[in-house]
Design an enzyme around this catalytic site. Structure first.
Site, PDB file in Angstrom:
ATOM      1  N   ASN A  32      24.847  30.595  46.274  1.00  0.00           N
ATOM      2  CA  ASN A  32      24.182  29.317  45.942  1.00  0.00           C
ATOM      3  C   ASN A  32      25.142  28.130  46.037  1.00  0.00           C
ATOM      4  OD1 ASN A  32      25.738  29.513  43.665  1.00  0.00           O
ATOM      5  ND2 ASN A  32      24.040  29.789  42.228  1.00  0.00           N
ATOM      6  N   GLN A  34      27.351  27.168  44.133  1.00  0.00           N
ATOM      7  CA  GLN A  34      27.642  26.487  42.874  1.00  0.00           C
ATOM      8  C   GLN A  34      29.153  26.489  42.616  1.00  0.00           C
ATOM      9  OE1 GLN A  34      25.821  27.989  39.190  1.00  0.00           O
ATOM     10  NE2 GLN A  34      23.950  27.022  39.963  1.00  0.00           N
ATOM     11  N   PHE A  74      29.215  39.814  44.024  1.00  0.00           N
ATOM     12  CA  PHE A  74      30.266  39.024  43.365  1.00  0.00           C
ATOM     13  C   PHE A  74      29.681  37.838  42.603  1.00  0.00           C
ATOM     14  CE2 PHE A  74      32.277  40.656  47.266  1.00  0.00           C
ATOM     15  CZ  PHE A  74      33.450  41.190  46.767  1.00  0.00           C
ATOM     16  N   SER A  78      32.557  33.122  35.943  1.00  0.00           N
ATOM     17  CA  SER A  78      33.671  33.978  35.539  1.00  0.00           C
ATOM     18  C   SER A  78      34.779  33.261  34.748  1.00  0.00           C
ATOM     19  CB  SER A  78      34.273  34.640  36.778  1.00  0.00           C
ATOM     20  OG  SER A  78      34.790  33.642  37.626  1.00  0.00           O
ATOM     21  N   THR A 118      35.472  43.484  35.246  1.00  0.00           N
ATOM     22  CA  THR A 118      36.692  42.792  34.839  1.00  0.00           C
ATOM     23  C   THR A 118      37.444  43.533  33.743  1.00  0.00           C
ATOM     24  OG1 THR A 118      37.448  40.801  33.671  1.00  0.00           O
ATOM     25  CG2 THR A 118      35.186  41.403  33.335  1.00  0.00           C
ATOM     26  N   TYR A 142      31.999  36.185  28.617  1.00  0.00           N
ATOM     27  CA  TYR A 142      32.121  36.599  30.016  1.00  0.00           C
ATOM     28  C   TYR A 142      32.261  38.123  30.117  1.00  0.00           C
ATOM     29  CZ  TYR A 142      34.499  37.634  34.380  1.00  0.00           C
ATOM     30  OH  TYR A 142      34.862  38.202  35.570  1.00  0.00           O
ATOM     31  N   ASP A 286      43.487  35.226  24.189  1.00  0.00           N
ATOM     32  CA  ASP A 286      44.331  35.915  25.170  1.00  0.00           C
ATOM     33  C   ASP A 286      44.939  37.188  24.577  1.00  0.00           C
ATOM     34  OD1 ASP A 286      44.181  34.385  27.467  1.00  0.00           O
ATOM     35  OD2 ASP A 286      45.829  33.059  26.902  1.00  0.00           O
TER      36      ASP A 286
HETATM   37  N1  UFG Z   1      48.459  30.816  31.197  1.00  0.00           N
HETATM   38  C1  UFG Z   1      49.421  29.897  30.830  1.00  0.00           C
HETATM   39  N2  UFG Z   1      49.266  28.619  31.268  1.00  0.00           N
HETATM   40  C2  UFG Z   1      48.224  28.205  32.025  1.00  0.00           C
HETATM   41  C3  UFG Z   1      47.246  29.163  32.395  1.00  0.00           C
HETATM   42  C4  UFG Z   1      47.396  30.468  31.968  1.00  0.00           C
HETATM   43  O1  UFG Z   1      50.377  30.209  30.133  1.00  0.00           O
HETATM   44  O2  UFG Z   1      48.143  27.008  32.351  1.00  0.00           O
HETATM   45  C5  UFG Z   1      48.633  32.210  30.769  1.00  0.00           C
HETATM   46  C6  UFG Z   1      47.460  32.738  29.993  1.00  0.00           C
HETATM   47  O3  UFG Z   1      47.594  32.430  28.632  1.00  0.00           O
HETATM   48  C7  UFG Z   1      47.547  34.235  30.298  1.00  0.00           C
HETATM   49  C8  UFG Z   1      48.149  34.289  31.704  1.00  0.00           C
HETATM   50  O4  UFG Z   1      48.735  33.006  31.920  1.00  0.00           O
HETATM   51  O5  UFG Z   1      48.426  34.834  29.425  1.00  0.00           O
HETATM   52  C9  UFG Z   1      47.126  34.531  32.779  1.00  0.00           C
HETATM   53  O6  UFG Z   1      46.052  33.611  32.591  1.00  0.00           O
HETATM   54  P1  UFG Z   1      44.860  33.447  33.627  1.00  0.00           P
HETATM   55  O7  UFG Z   1      43.944  32.413  33.068  1.00  0.00           O
HETATM   56  O8  UFG Z   1      45.403  33.241  34.994  1.00  0.00           O
HETATM   57  O9  UFG Z   1      44.179  34.867  33.620  1.00  0.00           O
HETATM   58  P2  UFG Z   1      43.585  35.702  32.393  1.00  0.00           P
HETATM   59  O10 UFG Z   1      44.520  36.854  32.202  1.00  0.00           O
HETATM   60  O11 UFG Z   1      43.251  34.887  31.231  1.00  0.00           O
HETATM   61  O12 UFG Z   1      42.208  36.099  33.026  1.00  0.00           O
HETATM   62  C10 UFG Z   1      42.047  37.217  33.798  1.00  0.00           C
HETATM   63  C11 UFG Z   1      40.886  36.996  34.774  1.00  0.00           C
HETATM   64  C12 UFG Z   1      39.588  36.863  34.009  1.00  0.00           C
HETATM   65  C13 UFG Z   1      39.453  38.026  33.080  1.00  0.00           C
HETATM   66  C14 UFG Z   1      40.641  38.127  32.156  1.00  0.00           C
HETATM   67  C15 UFG Z   1      40.567  39.304  31.232  1.00  0.00           C
HETATM   68  O13 UFG Z   1      41.111  35.839  35.543  1.00  0.00           O
HETATM   69  O14 UFG Z   1      38.534  36.847  34.918  1.00  0.00           O
HETATM   70  O15 UFG Z   1      41.798  38.284  32.934  1.00  0.00           O
HETATM   71  O16 UFG Z   1      41.195  38.994  30.031  1.00  0.00           O
HETATM   72  F1  UFG Z   1      38.349  37.867  32.325  1.00  0.00           F
END
Ligand code: UFG
Length: 330
Positions: A32, A34, A74, A78, A118, A142, A286
């Site tokens: 779509n 989006q 997909f 997310s 995920t 999510y 986190d």
């Molecule tokens: N982080 C920072 N600074 C930023 C962005 C992220 O320190 O500006 C840290 C986050 O706190 C985390 C790590 O970098 O510890 C990775 O963060 P992301 O946002 O890149 O990824 P996540 O681990 O939060 O997310 C991933 C997937 C999601 C999924 C999730 C499961 O992208 O789709 O893992 O917890 F849901």
């Protein structure tokens, strides 16, 4: 094979389409747009713009594209943070969308589907590396919608003879070797693209969210997996279903964890540029450490990640972001 890819204009979807077409498969995309981009659609794929909550639209595509062998799904929202503020958006798109999709697939006799799940289905892990059989207790909407999607497939599969493979991704990153497609989210929330905005001159510093986690340098540990390796796993999962095998769930990660500080340091090395980092408070929700055991995908699907060095992953992301500082936008 003729494969229908839902969300084929998104980040992981577009990379999977490129691999499918490289492997000589026929691809039909529904998106779509989006969060996906028309420019990410492979020129050799047949593209239909529309929403999977629109049953009439789905029926019209499936009537035109009669001989679809399998579906790769997909199409979902997310963003963990957004899902906590707008939970019903996630229930609507991820769950209601999948329900309408399943109704249409059953009506058209399509019985094989591979879909994105995920690491967020696990929530705070009981142990690392995480096995598929470990407790699932999501800490955000999510992850909850993705876990509910898995369960929807399980029960609908039992009733209607549909088989599925659920792929639980850890941290997807990197970009296609051609440099034509890569990661582009609006807003961007993921660590590697945000880090690379600093050497790209689009951000002054990268924030480190939390330095008091029980890890070697106090910052969160994640399992970073190249998007092309994820794409290959989808192709193997389709083959697995085509061979008549049973529904299954697989983790996809490298099985190696890196701290946020290690990722920033690797980006400094790869770009050869200084990257200013600022220490901030923890980001809500986190988990400290998320590392996959993907032994099951290796043993059963024969999956072997090929781009498993963090330098290589960041180098491919850097090539994309350097040449597309505004993503797909001009
Ligand atoms: N982080 C920072 N600074 C930023 C962005 C992220 O320190 O500006 C840290 C986050 O706190 C985390 C790590 O970098 O510890 C990775 O963060 P992301 O946002 O890149 O990824 P996540 O681990 O939060 O997310 C991933 C997937 C999601 C999924 C999730 C499961 O992208 O789709 O893992 O917890 F849901």
């Amino acid at each position: 094979m003729k494969i229908l890819v839902l969300g084929g204009a998104g980040y992981i979807g577009s990379h999977t389409v490129y691999e499918l077409i490289d492997a000589g498969e026929e691809v039909v995309i529904i998106d779509n747009l989006q969060t996906g981009y028309a420019k990410a659609v492979h020129p050799k794929a047949v593209f239909y713009k529309g929403d999977l909550r629109d049953r009439e639209f789905l029926d019209s595509v499936l009537e035109k594209e009669k001989d679809i062998d399998a579906v790769i799904h997909f199409a979902a929202n997310s963003l963990v943070g957004e899902s906590m503020i707008k939970p019903l958006k996630y229930y609507d798109n991820n769950l209601c969308g999948t329900k309408t999709l399943l109704e249409a697939l059953i009506a058209h006799g399509i019985d094989k589907i591979v879909f994105s799940s995920t690491a967020a289905t696990y929530g705070e892990p009981e142990r690392v590396p995480i096995l598929e059989s470990d407790r699932t207790d999501p800490t955000n909407t999510y992850g909850e919608t993705k876990l509910s999607m898995e369960k929807m497939f399980k029960w609908v599969g039992k009733a209607h003879g549909l088989r599925y493979v659920s792929l639980r991704y850890f941290n997807a990153c990197g970009a296609h070797k051609s440099g034509k497609i890569g990661e582009a989210h609006q807003p961007e929330t993921h660590l590697i693209p945000l880090i690379l905005q600093v050497p790209n001159g689009k951000r002054e510093a990268i924030s480190i969210f939390g330095t008091d986690y029980p890890t070697k340098d106090g910052t969160c540990v994640r399992d970073y997996i190249h998007v092309t390796d994820l794409a290959q796993a989808h192709i193997l999962a389709v083959k697995y279903l085509m061979e008549g095998k049973e529904s299954n769930i697989f983790n996809l990660g490298n099985g190696v964890g890196f701290t946020v500080k290690e990722v920033i340091e690797t980006a400094r090395k790869v770009t050869g540029l200084p990257i200013k980092a600022v220490e901030e408070d923890r980001r809500a929700g986190d988990p400290a450490v998320l590392i996959a055991s993907s032994q099951k995908a290796r043993d059963i699907l024969g999956w072997k990640p090929e781009h498993d060095s963090l330098e290589e992953i960041i180098d491919s992301a850097w090539k994309w972001h350097k040449s597309h500082p505004n993503g797909y936008e001009e």
